[in-house]
Write a protein that holds these residues in place. Structure first.
Motif: not given
Length: 219
Positions: A124-133, A137-152
């Motif tokens: 959604g709309p944000g500020n210059a520091n990449w936080e929601p304005r 709502f919140c922001y988040g990440f997309l990451k490679a499944r095979d980079s997760e090394d804890t099994g959780l």
């Protein structure tokens, strides 16, 4: 002298010293006219900030019809659910999905492997520091499944004052440390497991926080 101001464009309440007023609303960027004076000529769009109701000492604690909101302490973001984490096998497919279906703004983080990037998502709309304005709502990440090394495969990031102190509490209450503190793009993280086996990322509040940011307010 510190005073409480409310932006009549976005309803965001903030505190500021009357001798050092911001040049714009810290949440939506509206001009000072929108928080230094009430728009009496447009009464129908006025948005007034009101303090939450005070507690009733005689209230029946077993009456669940109304829950008095907790007053959280100032100058801490400890315990806040701050980010989500979704995993991918094919980065472009997942990126296109959230960009085209939901309209997210997605970028690769600075030190990512371009082939298997850690992507940051503005939902959604944000500020210059990449936080929601604005709130809700919140922001988040997309990451490679095979980079997760804890099994959780944790899906949420909780911000804490101190990873070390939080890990002590996690273990005291039946949880486990699953990945000791590590750094990503200069930020300190760890992975823990709660008492029921749910994985969580811990994110330590950066030392660069000024407590003037919209996301730092506790009003």
């Amino acid at each position: 002298m510190l005073k409480l101001y409310t932006c009549y464009c976005c309803s965001f309440p903030f505190k500021a010293d009357d001798g050092m007023l911001p040049c714009e609303c810290p949440a939506c960027g509206a001009s000072p006219d929108n928080f230094l004076g009430e728009p009496y000529n447009e009464q129908e769009i006025r948005r007034i900030h009101v303090d939450p109701p005070t507690g009733n000492a005689d209230r029946d604690p077993m009456d669940l019809k109304w829950h008095m909101p907790k007053r959280f302490p100032a100058r801490t973001r400890n315990g806040r659910l701050r980010r989500f984490v979704f995993e991918y096998d094919e980065p472009k497919i997942l990126r296109d999905f959230y960009t085209d279906v939901f309209g997210w703004d997605i970028i690769n983080t600075e030190t990512s492997n371009p082939e298997r990037p850690l992507m940051y998502c503005a939902t959604g709309p944000g500020n210059a520091n990449w936080e929601p304005r604005v709130v809700s709502f919140c922001y988040g990440f997309l990451k490679a499944r095979d980079s997760e090394d804890t099994g959780l495969h944790p899906m949420y990031v909780i911000e804490v004052d101190s990873i070390d102190k939080t890990v002590e509490l996690v273990e005291q209450y039946g949880g486990k440390l699953r990945k000791p503190a590590y750094t990503v793009d200069g930020q300190l993280y760890a992975v823990v497991e709660d008492s029921e086996g749910n994985g969580l990322y811990l994110w330590q509040t950066p030392s660069t926080v000024t407590w003037e940011e919209p996301e730092s307010q506790t009003l």
